[in-house]
Write a protein that holds these residues in place. Structure first.
Motif, PDB file in Angstrom:
ATOM      1  N   ILE A 130       0.855  -1.181   0.000  1.00  0.00           N
ATOM      2  CA  ILE A 130       0.000   0.000   0.000  1.00  0.00           C
ATOM      3  C   ILE A 130       0.898   1.240   0.000  1.00  0.00           C
ATOM      4  N   ALA A 131       0.558   2.215  -0.819  1.00  0.00           N
ATOM      5  CA  ALA A 131       1.250   3.503  -0.796  1.00  0.00           C
ATOM      6  C   ALA A 131       0.204   4.596  -0.950  1.00  0.00           C
ATOM      7  N   PHE A 132       0.531   5.798  -0.543  1.00  0.00           N
ATOM      8  CA  PHE A 132      -0.387   6.916  -0.763  1.00  0.00           C
ATOM      9  C   PHE A 132       0.417   8.192  -0.977  1.00  0.00           C
ATOM     10  N   ASP A 133      -0.184   9.098  -1.748  1.00  0.00           N
ATOM     11  CA  ASP A 133       0.439  10.394  -1.992  1.00  0.00           C
ATOM     12  C   ASP A 133       0.107  11.333  -0.842  1.00  0.00           C
ATOM     13  N   ALA A 134       1.113  11.977  -0.309  1.00  0.00           N
ATOM     14  CA  ALA A 134       0.910  12.933   0.781  1.00  0.00           C
ATOM     15  C   ALA A 134       0.072  14.117   0.303  1.00  0.00           C
ATOM     16  N   PRO A 135      -0.546  14.847   1.223  1.00  0.00           N
ATOM     17  CA  PRO A 135      -1.266  16.061   0.822  1.00  0.00           C
ATOM     18  C   PRO A 135      -0.367  16.979  -0.009  1.00  0.00           C
ATOM     19  N   ALA A 136      -0.937  17.549  -1.077  1.00  0.00           N
ATOM     20  CA  ALA A 136      -0.227  18.477  -1.979  1.00  0.00           C
ATOM     21  C   ALA A 136       0.839  17.787  -2.825  1.00  0.00           C
ATOM     22  N   HIS A 137       0.811  16.467  -2.873  1.00  0.00           N
ATOM     23  CA  HIS A 137       1.770  15.701  -3.662  1.00  0.00           C
ATOM     24  C   HIS A 137       1.021  14.679  -4.528  1.00  0.00           C
ATOM     25  N   GLY A 138       1.671  14.265  -5.605  1.00  0.00           N
ATOM     26  CA  GLY A 138       1.112  13.217  -6.439  1.00  0.00           C
ATOM     27  C   GLY A 138      -0.301  13.530  -6.887  1.00  0.00           C
ATOM     28  N   ASN A 139      -1.199  12.558  -6.711  1.00  0.00           N
ATOM     29  CA  ASN A 139      -2.602  12.717  -7.106  1.00  0.00           C
ATOM     30  C   ASN A 139      -3.500  13.110  -5.938  1.00  0.00           C
ATOM     31  N   SER A 140      -2.905  13.462  -4.809  1.00  0.00           N
ATOM     32  CA  SER A 140      -3.697  13.921  -3.666  1.00  0.00           C
ATOM     33  C   SER A 140      -3.932  15.424  -3.759  1.00  0.00           C
ATOM     34  N   SER A 141      -4.976  15.890  -3.082  1.00  0.00           N
ATOM     35  CA  SER A 141      -5.332  17.312  -3.158  1.00  0.00           C
ATOM     36  C   SER A 141      -4.605  18.119  -2.093  1.00  0.00           C
ATOM     37  N   ASN A 142      -4.934  19.394  -2.035  1.00  0.00           N
ATOM     38  CA  ASN A 142      -4.418  20.370  -1.080  1.00  0.00           C
ATOM     39  C   ASN A 142      -3.248  21.139  -1.689  1.00  0.00           C
ATOM     40  N   LYS A 143      -2.941  22.282  -1.055  1.00  0.00           N
ATOM     41  CA  LYS A 143      -1.839  23.121  -1.524  1.00  0.00           C
ATOM     42  C   LYS A 143      -0.643  23.090  -0.582  1.00  0.00           C
ATOM     43  N   SER A 144      -0.858  22.579   0.625  1.00  0.00           N
ATOM     44  CA  SER A 144       0.235  22.566   1.600  1.00  0.00           C
ATOM     45  C   SER A 144       0.300  21.236   2.332  1.00  0.00           C
ATOM     46  N   TRP A 145       1.353  21.058   3.101  1.00  0.00           N
ATOM     47  CA  TRP A 145       1.668  19.778   3.728  1.00  0.00           C
ATOM     48  C   TRP A 145       2.507  20.061   4.965  1.00  0.00           C
ATOM     49  N   ASN A 146       2.357  19.252   6.007  1.00  0.00           N
ATOM     50  CA  ASN A 146       3.302  19.285   7.121  1.00  0.00           C
ATOM     51  C   ASN A 146       3.346  17.909   7.771  1.00  0.00           C
ATOM     52  N   VAL A 147       4.319  17.684   8.614  1.00  0.00           N
ATOM     53  CA  VAL A 147       4.535  16.362   9.198  1.00  0.00           C
ATOM     54  C   VAL A 147       3.342  15.884  10.026  1.00  0.00           C
ATOM     55  N   PRO A 148       2.766  16.700  10.928  1.00  0.00           N
ATOM     56  CA  PRO A 148       1.607  16.207  11.698  1.00  0.00           C
ATOM     57  C   PRO A 148       0.419  15.821  10.817  1.00  0.00           C
ATOM     58  N   ILE A 149       0.135  16.605   9.770  1.00  0.00           N
ATOM     59  CA  ILE A 149      -0.966  16.253   8.868  1.00  0.00           C
ATOM     60  C   ILE A 149      -0.657  14.953   8.135  1.00  0.00           C
ATOM     61  N   TYR A 150       0.577  14.816   7.676  1.00  0.00           N
ATOM     62  CA  TYR A 150       1.003  13.592   6.991  1.00  0.00           C
ATOM     63  C   TYR A 150       0.866  12.394   7.923  1.00  0.00           C
ATOM     64  N   ALA A 151       1.266  12.569   9.180  1.00  0.00           N
ATOM     65  CA  ALA A 151       1.154  11.490  10.166  1.00  0.00           C
ATOM     66  C   ALA A 151      -0.304  11.122  10.422  1.00  0.00           C
ATOM     67  N   ASP A 152      -1.185  12.110  10.484  1.00  0.00           N
ATOM     68  CA  ASP A 152      -2.615  11.833  10.680  1.00  0.00           C
ATOM     69  C   ASP A 152      -3.195  11.064   9.494  1.00  0.00           C
ATOM     70  N   CYS A 153      -2.763  11.446   8.289  1.00  0.00           N
ATOM     71  CA  CYS A 153      -3.207  10.707   7.095  1.00  0.00           C
ATOM     72  C   CYS A 153      -2.724   9.260   7.164  1.00  0.00           C
ATOM     73  N   ALA A 154      -1.467   9.083   7.572  1.00  0.00           N
ATOM     74  CA  ALA A 154      -0.912   7.727   7.686  1.00  0.00           C
ATOM     75  C   ALA A 154      -1.701   6.905   8.692  1.00  0.00           C
ATOM     76  N   HIS A 155      -2.076   7.534   9.801  1.00  0.00           N
ATOM     77  CA  HIS A 155      -2.833   6.806  10.814  1.00  0.00           C
ATOM     78  C   HIS A 155      -4.184   6.348  10.267  1.00  0.00           C
ATOM     79  N   ARG A 156      -4.833   7.198   9.480  1.00  0.00           N
ATOM     80  CA  ARG A 156      -6.107   6.818   8.877  1.00  0.00           C
ATOM     81  C   ARG A 156      -5.904   5.636   7.921  1.00  0.00           C
ATOM     82  N   ILE A 157      -4.837   5.682   7.128  1.00  0.00           N
ATOM     83  CA  ILE A 157      -4.541   4.591   6.191  1.00  0.00           C
ATOM     84  C   ILE A 157      -4.240   3.301   6.957  1.00  0.00           C
ATOM     85  N   VAL A 158      -3.484   3.420   8.041  1.00  0.00           N
ATOM     86  CA  VAL A 158      -3.162   2.254   8.871  1.00  0.00           C
ATOM     87  C   VAL A 158      -4.436   1.651   9.437  1.00  0.00           C
ATOM     88  N   THR A 159      -5.355   2.494   9.891  1.00  0.00           N
ATOM     89  CA  THR A 159      -6.622   2.012  10.436  1.00  0.00           C
ATOM     90  C   THR A 159      -7.428   1.243   9.392  1.00  0.00           C
TER      91      THR A 159
END
Length: 281
Positions: free
Chosen positions: A107-136
């Motif tokens: 499994i892989a996913f594009d971080a916010p504001a990267h690849g095919n994911s949306s948003n204009k900005s990104w930071n480590v806590p948001i990326y970590a929260d996204c990862a936690h949702r994917i892990v769940t």
């Protein structure tokens, strides 16, 4: 010439933030952090599209951000991959080839504001929260992160320790946000007032001061097994970053290389990753 233009633009941004901070330290910090978190590249380009399109799985909404998830099916354990800054899930193509040959479910996913994911900005806590949702959702046993993806992986594990993850691998990952923000400060020539505002911003939004945002410190609380790769002459992230994390992460192993660079796509690295995933204590 491009480097000169980049430097001049950076200094102009810094001058603007420094002046704004004289009137509103809070507003200057908010805008400076927004600029810091806005990648200039990392979207999917033509030569990457076919590989990623064939593996598209879900498009998940996380905090209003559309996160593109990819899946390469296998019958063994699930491995989750987290790319770094200004990159996307294509960066894992070489490793995915190795993992597929071993029949891992990837499994892989594009971080916010990267690849095919949306948003204009990104930071480590948001990326970590996204990862936690994917892990769940996918319940992977193994997590591999490159560069800031590795930093976010450790922050996720620290923040959400009770997950399905039993092993984490980081590759060329930074550990100290003071080092990252120090580079930003020097590049833009930010004033002490702006930096104090940024520290207040971190404390308010993330519950940590900049100096406390350290995976070397947080690693003391991580109990699962870990493997760290870092090149001694990494031109992007200093080698000492992984040394510090390893010193505090009791159940970790550090593999040092020389001349492998920051990306570390070499066969030797991929084979050692497989050895670690296939091993059991």
């Amino acid at each position: 010439m491009n480097k000169i233009i980049f430097f001049v633009l950076a200094r102009l941004y810094g001058l603007y933030f420094n002046i704004l901070a004289l009137f509103s330290k809070k507003l200057a910090a908010e805008q400076a952090f927004t600029v810091y978190c806005s990648p200039r590249k990392g979207r999917v380009i033509d030569l990457q599209a076919d590989f990623l399109n064939e593996a598209k799985d879900q498009l998940i909404s996380i905090g209003g951000i559309k996160i593109q998830v990819y899946r390469w099916k296998g019958s063994k354990e699930t491995v989750l991959l987290m790319h770094g800054w200004e990159s996307n899930s294509f960066r894992w193509k070489n490793l995915i080839d190795y993992l597929q040959k071993e029949d891992y479910n990837v499994i892989a996913f594009d971080a916010p504001a990267h690849g095919n994911s949306s948003n204009k900005s990104w930071n480590v806590p948001i990326y970590a929260d996204c990862a936690h949702r994917i892990v769940t959702l996918y319940e992977p046993q193994f997590l591999i992160g490159h560069s800031l993806g590795g930093m976010a992986a450790l922050f996720m594990q620290y923040s959400y320790p009770n997950t399905s993850i039993s092993k984490i691998i980081t590759i060329g990952a930074p550990s100290e946000f003071t080092q990252l923000m120090g580079y930003y400060k020097n590049l833009l020539g930010l004033s002490k007032r702006v930096m104090n505002g940024l520290n207040d911003y971190f404390k308010f939004h993330f519950g940590l001061e900049i100096k406390e945002f350290s995976t070397a410190i947080l690693a003391k609380e991580i109990k699962i097994e870990g493997l760290l790769f870092h090149d001694r002459i990494d031109p992007i992230t200093p080698y000492i970053s992984s040394e510090k994390v390893h010193q505090n992460w009791k159940n970790s192993t550090l593999i040092s290389t020389s001349g492998f660079g920051h990306s570390m796509h070499q066969e030797e690295v991929n084979l050692k990753i497989l050895d670690f995933l296939n091993s059991s204590k």
